[in-house]
Scaffold this motif. Structure first.
Motif: not given
Length: 233
Positions: A181-193
């Motif tokens: 989730t640390d690449l362009p467009g990544g989002d840790g919170d969105a990944m968890q959801r």
């Protein structure tokens, strides 16, 4: 369901060729870097004709060969939130990655946008190459990351658990891991959801074909993948 998988020449991105059977139309999933020669061999050997190219997301290692594979007629399918990436996926890649590609292949990395792009949406059902498939939007690795679900299994699948569905997960879910989730467009919170609301509800009987690495099953990932522990469902 005829299913052929092979890794790209860079980043070991899995490219999948999926068809109802030999001599039929097929869909090609994630034509990455340096796959063209192997893809031609697969299509010739199995007498397949591409009907569509499916893109799990817009990072360069998953889309680099989409334009030559599509040619002038075949459509590329990508989620609307990642559509913008097809204008210039090299532009969002680091200079180091671009330089590595040029050194590995001995030519300047170039990009041309595909001429026929179809935007897909969450829970949309597509019928392509005689196959029905479902689109599941699972952002986190990129804004428009999706998984493609087929209510069929690859020919010859042998597994100790009972399987009845195939999910091509791109860089959402891997065997024992998940997408960065640390690449362009990544989002840790969105990944968890996405993991909680999209991945975890998948049935244990789902075969998982990831964007990198070996195939797995939802039963196995639910029980052993550390990133899915404590998410419920």
């Amino acid at each position: 369901m005829l299913t052929i998988a092979f890794p790209a020449a860079a980043f070991a991105t899995n490219c999948y060729v999926i068809a109802p059977g030999e001599g039929e139309e097929c869909v090609i999933v994630d034509p990455g870097i340096g796959i063209e020669e192997t893809l031609r061999e697969v299509l010739t050997e199995h007498r397949l004709k591409p009907a569509a190219v499916l893109l799990t997301h817009g990072h360069v290692d998953h889309v680099y060969s989409v334009t030559p594979v599509c040619g002038g007629d075949t459509a590329a399918y990508i989620h609307s939130d990642d559509r913008y990436r097809l204008t210039d996926p090299l532009g969002s890649a680091s200079p180091g990655i671009v330089g590595m590609l040029e050194q590995q292949f001995g030519t300047k990395a170039t990009w041309q946008e595909p001429s026929n792009v179809v935007e897909v949406t969450d829970r949309e059902t597509l019928t392509l190459a005689g196959l029905d498939l479902e689109v599941l939007h699972a952002p986190g690795h990129t804004e428009g990351s999706v998984m493609f679900g087929f209510d069929r299994l690859p020919d010859g699948v042998r597994a100790p658990e009972e399987l009845d569905r195939t999910m091509v997960t791109g860089d959402v879910l891997f065997a024992g891991s998940i997408g960065r989730t640390d690449l362009p467009g990544g989002d840790g919170d969105a990944m968890q959801r996405s993991l909680r609301d999209v991945v975890m509800p998948l049935e244990d009987s789902t075969l998982v074909l990831p964007g990198h690495g070996p195939a797995t099953t939802m039963r196995r990932e639910r029980g052993t993948n550390p990133y899915l522990q404590g998410l419920g469902a």
